[in-house]
Write an enzyme that holds these catalytic residues in place. Structure first.
Site, PDB file in Angstrom:
ATOM      1  N   SER A 157       0.870  -1.175   0.000  1.00 22.89           N
ATOM      2  CA  SER A 157       0.000   0.000   0.000  1.00 22.89           C
ATOM      3  C   SER A 157       0.907   1.224   0.000  1.00 22.89           C
ATOM      4  O   SER A 157       2.103   1.126   0.314  1.00 22.89           O
ATOM      5  CB  SER A 157      -0.853  -0.009   1.274  1.00 22.89           C
ATOM      6  OG  SER A 157      -1.499   1.228   1.459  1.00 22.89           O
TER       7      SER A 157
ATOM      8  N   TYR B  41      -2.442  -1.071  10.501  1.00 21.32           N
ATOM      9  CA  TYR B  41      -2.431  -1.233   9.043  1.00 21.32           C
ATOM     10  C   TYR B  41      -1.107  -0.744   8.459  1.00 21.32           C
ATOM     11  O   TYR B  41      -0.461  -1.447   7.670  1.00 21.32           O
ATOM     12  CB  TYR B  41      -3.609  -0.468   8.430  1.00 21.32           C
ATOM     13  CG  TYR B  41      -3.737  -0.643   6.931  1.00 21.32           C
ATOM     14  CD1 TYR B  41      -4.256  -1.827   6.387  1.00 21.32           C
ATOM     15  CD2 TYR B  41      -3.335   0.354   6.051  1.00 21.32           C
ATOM     16  CE1 TYR B  41      -4.366  -1.996   5.015  1.00 21.32           C
ATOM     17  CE2 TYR B  41      -3.448   0.193   4.683  1.00 21.32           C
ATOM     18  CZ  TYR B  41      -3.968  -0.978   4.168  1.00 21.32           C
ATOM     19  OH  TYR B  41      -4.058  -1.140   2.802  1.00 21.32           O
TER      20      TYR B  41
HETATM   21  P1  NAP Z   1     -11.616  -5.613  -0.741  1.00 19.74           P
HETATM   22  O1  NAP Z   1     -12.455  -5.000  -1.782  1.00 19.74           O
HETATM   23  O2  NAP Z   1     -12.068  -5.628   0.675  1.00 19.74           O
HETATM   24  O3  NAP Z   1     -11.245  -7.100  -1.178  1.00 19.74           O
HETATM   25  C1  NAP Z   1     -10.474  -7.925  -0.349  1.00 19.74           C
HETATM   26  C2  NAP Z   1     -10.985  -9.358  -0.424  1.00 19.74           C
HETATM   27  O4  NAP Z   1     -10.108 -10.164   0.394  1.00 19.74           O
HETATM   28  C3  NAP Z   1     -12.403  -9.503   0.148  1.00 19.74           C
HETATM   29  O5  NAP Z   1     -13.149 -10.399  -0.623  1.00 19.74           O
HETATM   30  C4  NAP Z   1     -12.110 -10.072   1.535  1.00 19.74           C
HETATM   31  O6  NAP Z   1     -13.161 -10.816   2.089  1.00 19.74           O
HETATM   32  C5  NAP Z   1     -10.917 -10.957   1.245  1.00 19.74           C
HETATM   33  N1  NAP Z   1     -10.205 -11.298   2.474  1.00 19.74           N
HETATM   34  C6  NAP Z   1      -9.978 -10.500   3.549  1.00 19.74           C
HETATM   35  N2  NAP Z   1      -9.353 -11.180   4.491  1.00 19.74           N
HETATM   36  C7  NAP Z   1      -9.176 -12.449   4.031  1.00 19.74           C
HETATM   37  C8  NAP Z   1      -8.600 -13.620   4.580  1.00 19.74           C
HETATM   38  N3  NAP Z   1      -8.121 -13.654   5.829  1.00 19.74           N
HETATM   39  N4  NAP Z   1      -8.547 -14.724   3.814  1.00 19.74           N
HETATM   40  C9  NAP Z   1      -9.067 -14.726   2.573  1.00 19.74           C
HETATM   41  N5  NAP Z   1      -9.662 -13.668   2.012  1.00 19.74           N
HETATM   42  C10 NAP Z   1      -9.711 -12.519   2.733  1.00 19.74           C
HETATM   43  O7  NAP Z   1     -10.166  -4.901  -0.694  1.00 19.74           O
HETATM   44  P2  NAP Z   1      -9.266  -4.182  -1.819  1.00 19.74           P
HETATM   45  O8  NAP Z   1      -9.444  -2.730  -1.679  1.00 19.74           O
HETATM   46  O9  NAP Z   1      -9.383  -4.859  -3.138  1.00 19.74           O
HETATM   47  O10 NAP Z   1      -7.838  -4.498  -1.180  1.00 19.74           O
HETATM   48  C11 NAP Z   1      -7.033  -5.558  -1.610  1.00 19.74           C
HETATM   49  C12 NAP Z   1      -5.642  -5.332  -1.068  1.00 19.74           C
HETATM   50  O11 NAP Z   1      -5.168  -4.060  -1.512  1.00 19.74           O
HETATM   51  C13 NAP Z   1      -5.548  -5.294   0.453  1.00 19.74           C
HETATM   52  O12 NAP Z   1      -4.358  -5.939   0.867  1.00 19.74           O
HETATM   53  C14 NAP Z   1      -5.476  -3.808   0.762  1.00 19.74           C
HETATM   54  O13 NAP Z   1      -4.811  -3.541   1.968  1.00 19.74           O
HETATM   55  C15 NAP Z   1      -4.690  -3.305  -0.425  1.00 19.74           C
HETATM   56  N6  NAP Z   1      -4.852  -1.884  -0.726  1.00 19.74           N
HETATM   57  C16 NAP Z   1      -6.050  -1.365  -1.103  1.00 19.74           C
HETATM   58  C17 NAP Z   1      -6.157  -0.013  -1.397  1.00 19.74           C
HETATM   59  C18 NAP Z   1      -7.441   0.632  -1.832  1.00 19.74           C
HETATM   60  O14 NAP Z   1      -7.474   1.868  -1.963  1.00 19.74           O
HETATM   61  N7  NAP Z   1      -8.481  -0.089  -2.098  1.00 19.74           N
HETATM   62  C19 NAP Z   1      -5.024   0.798  -1.301  1.00 19.74           C
HETATM   63  C20 NAP Z   1      -3.826   0.238  -0.902  1.00 19.74           C
HETATM   64  C21 NAP Z   1      -3.743  -1.115  -0.632  1.00 19.74           C
HETATM   65  P3  NAP Z   1     -14.038 -10.126   3.283  1.00 19.74           P
HETATM   66  O15 NAP Z   1     -14.997  -9.223   2.558  1.00 19.74           O
HETATM   67  O16 NAP Z   1     -14.662 -11.276   3.955  1.00 19.74           O
HETATM   68  O17 NAP Z   1     -13.089  -9.344   4.165  1.00 19.74           O
END
Ligand code: NAP
Length: 252
Positions: free
Chosen positions: A142, A155
């Site tokens: 991130s 985080y």
């Molecule tokens: P998201 O829309 O919440 O998607 C994450 C997916 O991972 C969800 O389906 C979630 O299921 C699943 N998940 C969470 N914990 C898990 C576990 N223990 N085992 C298996 N699956 C799990 O998130 P996203 O925004 O795409 O983020 C993806 C990654 O990018 C993360 O690592 C996040 O920190 C990083 N990131 C995101 C952003 C942003 O702006 N979106 C920016 C920087 C970094 P649940 O719904 O059950 O939790």
């Protein structure tokens, strides 16, 4: 890019960035293991890949649970015969408040998924990649891997830790043709981001205008394309690298 004959595993593939990567890998011909703890979300990704003519399986797994991770990698190899690429992307960012307000329970939950989960995935993926003659891993960091943000102590610490872990693993397996890199997204329009905005944590527009030089949020596909490139033969000399994909956020 032609990934036919090759196999990719993506965690958190039911939503947001992981879903875009899983779909992207399938579009270039890879067979994809869609790994997520949310079964409805994982199956929705599977259906989208199938509808677009791709090949994928859904595997329910919690990346924080070692047996679950070991079983997910084993099932991928059992169904597809090999493992060439992995995107360790599942992560969580619950509201913790400040360093003082953050509870031990939330701290442990965040580290269990964001750090231990990535380590466990690599532990089992590397074994499978060795058997396939090599491979490439991308972890999701991130902008919080590279700088501080108030109210996000666990985080930010967890995402900083991933840079160190990525570098160690890259070093350890470089001579075995296994590359390991970390992609650091900025503000990306995903369900995770929109949920935080809806909870009043911040306004996406204000956040973007004040923090992102390109003055817009990124789309999950813009992270997916960087991940797929970093896993591809076009990135054959890239390992241990930290790749910011954030519209210039970290340099501002
Ligand atoms: P998201 O829309 O919440 O998607 C994450 C997916 O991972 C969800 O389906 C979630 O299921 C699943 N998940 C969470 N914990 C898990 C576990 N223990 N085992 C298996 N699956 C799990 O998130 P996203 O925004 O795409 O983020 C993806 C990654 O990018 C993360 O690592 C996040 O920190 C990083 N990131 C995101 C952003 C942003 O702006 N979106 C920016 C920087 C970094 P649940 O719904 O059950 O939790």
């Amino acid at each position: 890019m032609d990934w036919s004959g090759r196999v990719a595993l993506v965690t958190g593939a039911g939503s947001g960035i992981g879903r875009a990567t899983a779909e992207g890998f399938a579009q270039v011909g890879a067979r994809v293991a869609v790994v997520d703890r949310d079964e409805d979300a994982g199956r929705a990704t599977l259906e989208a890949i199938g509808a677009a003519g791709g090949e994928a399986i859904y595997i329910a797994a919690d990346v924080a649970d070692e047996q679950s991770v070991a079983a997910a990698v084993a099932e991928t190899v059992r169904r597809f015969g090999r493992l060439d690429a992995a995107h360790n992307n599942a992560g969580i960012s619950p509201d913790t408040g400040t360093t003082v307000d953050c509870t031990r329970v939330l701290w442990d939950q965040i580290f269990a998924v964001n750090v231990t989960g990535v380590w466990l995935c690599m532990k089992y993926e590397i074994e499978a990649m060795r058997a396939s003659g090599g491979g490439a891993i991308v972890n999701t960091g991130s902008v919080s891997s590279l700088r501080a943000a108030p109210q996000l102590p666990a985080y930010v610490a967890s995402k900083h830790a991933l840079i160190g872990l990525t570098k160690v693993t890259a070093l350890e397996y470089a001579a075995e043709n296994i590359r390991v890199n970390i992609v650091c997204p900025g503000v990306i329009e995903t369900p995770m981001l929109m949920k935080k905005a809806a909870e009043g944590f911040f306004s996406v527009d204000d956040y973007v205008q004040s923090s992102v030089p390109m003055a817009r949020a990124g789309q999950p596909e813009e992270i997916a394309s960087a991940v797929i490139w970093a896993c591809s033969d076009s990135a054959s000399y890239l390992t241990g690298a930290t790749l910011s994909v954030d519209g210039g956020m970290v340099i501002a």
